[in-house]
Design an enzyme around this catalytic site. Sequence first.
Site, short mmCIF file in Angstrom:
data_model
loop_
_atom_site.label_atom_id
_atom_site.label_comp_id
_atom_site.label_asym_id
_atom_site.label_seq_id
_atom_site.Cartn_x
_atom_site.Cartn_y
_atom_site.Cartn_z
N PHE A 1 -18.20 19.81 32.14
CA PHE A 1 -19.74 19.32 31.57
C PHE A 1 -20.27 18.62 32.20
O PHE A 1 -19.82 17.77 31.34
CB PHE A 1 -19.37 20.23 31.13
CG PHE A 1 -20.22 20.37 29.63
CD1 PHE A 1 -20.78 21.94 29.75
CD2 PHE A 1 -21.44 20.29 29.19
CE1 PHE A 1 -22.07 22.79 29.57
CE2 PHE A 1 -22.98 20.69 28.49
CZ PHE A 1 -23.02 22.02 28.64
N ASP B 1 -19.36 10.17 33.44
CA ASP B 1 -20.36 11.03 32.51
C ASP B 1 -19.67 10.81 31.27
O ASP B 1 -18.48 11.41 31.06
CB ASP B 1 -20.45 12.62 32.98
CG ASP B 1 -21.54 13.33 31.38
OD1 ASP B 1 -21.74 12.95 30.78
OD2 ASP B 1 -21.29 14.19 31.69
N LYS C 1 -25.99 12.22 23.93
CA LYS C 1 -25.91 12.19 22.80
C LYS C 1 -25.70 11.13 21.56
O LYS C 1 -27.15 11.08 20.29
CB LYS C 1 -24.31 12.31 22.39
CG LYS C 1 -24.18 14.47 22.71
CD LYS C 1 -23.19 15.00 22.98
CE LYS C 1 -23.22 16.40 23.25
NZ LYS C 1 -23.04 16.74 25.25
C1 LIG Z 1 -23.08 17.75 25.55
C2 LIG Z 1 -22.81 17.12 26.65
C3 LIG Z 1 -23.67 16.98 28.49
C4 LIG Z 1 -25.68 17.52 28.19
O1 LIG Z 1 -26.29 16.83 27.32
P1 LIG Z 1 -27.30 17.70 27.19
O2 LIG Z 1 -27.90 16.18 26.10
O3 LIG Z 1 -27.11 18.77 26.37
O4 LIG Z 1 -28.66 17.62 28.27
C5 LIG Z 1 -22.80 16.17 28.98
N1 LIG Z 1 -22.26 16.36 29.57
C6 LIG Z 1 -21.15 16.02 28.82
C7 LIG Z 1 -20.45 15.61 28.99
C8 LIG Z 1 -22.04 16.34 27.84
O5 LIG Z 1 -21.03 16.46 26.18
#
Ligand SMILES: *Cc1c(COP(=O)(O)O)cnc(C)c1O
Length: 397
Positions: free
Chosen positions: A138, A223, A252
């Site tokens: 994700f 990520d 986050k």
């Molecule tokens: C939540 C998340 C995102 C997206 O972040 P947003 O601030 O909602 O754009 C990207 N990568 C990972 C691993 C996430 O958990």
Amino acid sequence: MDSITLMALSEQYVANTYARYPVLLVRGKGTRVWDLEGEEYLDFVSGLAVCNLGHCHPKVVKAVQDQAEKLIHVSNFYYIEPQIQLASLLCKHSFADKVFFCNSGAEANEGAMKLARKYAKEKMGKDRHEIITMERSFHGRTLATLTATGQEKFHKGYEPLMPGFKYVPFNDIGAVKNAIDSKTCAVMLEPIQGEGGVNCPSEGYLKALREICDKKGLLLIFDEVQVGMGRTGKLFAYEHDEVEPDMLTLAKSLAGGVPIGALLIKRGIADSFKPGDHASTFGGNPLATAAGVAALTTILEEGMLENCQKMGDYFISQLEEIKKKFPFVKEVRGKGLILGMELKIDGSSIVKEMLKKKILINCTMGNVLRFLPPLIVTKEEIDRVIKTLEEVFQELK
Ligand SMILES: *Cc1c(COP(=O)(O)O)cnc(C)c1O
């Protein structure tokens, strides 16, 4: 207005992109949140790994208050004091030499992918643009990041997708080797997959990825939007495997609950960004970065990493005990305080039952209960969640 009226107004006026629980939260402190009627909940969601320091940590609140009185926003045409502080701190505590600031996880990943393409075209040849990502990953909801996301359910309805992506199964080194060709520029992944079901890397996997990338001259992008900032018990998840990426994305919990995103970059790669190449109006603004400085220093100074390791070990051992008692529990996994419990049954009804008992948890992939308490969580709070979960499971038996 009461919460029933407000929820009806929400249905009327707010876009219908979330399946919400019928709860309207108005206040938070530490591991607790309260709804409009004053009911208290124990929060093991933490805004989906946003509130790592707990809700409204006094040092974050103070930093926001002080900064809001001084300067909320100026353009990146000018130097910004807390932005400089946060960038220095992030580099001091990580592999990185430079930071690009933005406002969300998706935006940080967009930056990483843009820079990977630009760097690769300059340094490896003009055809180099493809990025290999993982199934069940994700990376966000913008067109490029949802394309990077290796889950079809997020793609549906938004075609045509961005060109330049290839998906391989997570934890399969051979698949990555086979996917690399003359167009590949980078491999991007979450060191622990969050949304995809709390999937951990197998022993040696990240190291093997690093070796392949080095051998083929490819960039390795982590990520850590969900698992960074102490969530796994180390400031960054990559530290567990002693494998450094070339770029890493954060968002986050980076500013203790205030919206922010960041792309951490190694020097040789950062140099491919020249003035005018990339930008974000709010990126690195005084308010968010002041909160970020407070959040990062507080995580380090208040022993939150140690507490996360200790409580994480305890929590996972207790979840394992539950697994022994209920045959519909398939697996318990995770690291620090990102823990998943995979069930052989649907998990959403369990989340609802827990909510009735005033405990917030989350379920992902339909059957993986995900636990993301603030890093300040106590043993007593974990015990309460375990006991309540057992009660809910007992009713299913
Ligand atoms: C939540 C998340 C995102 C997206 O972040 P947003 O601030 O909602 O754009 C990207 N990568 C990972 C691993 C996430 O958990």
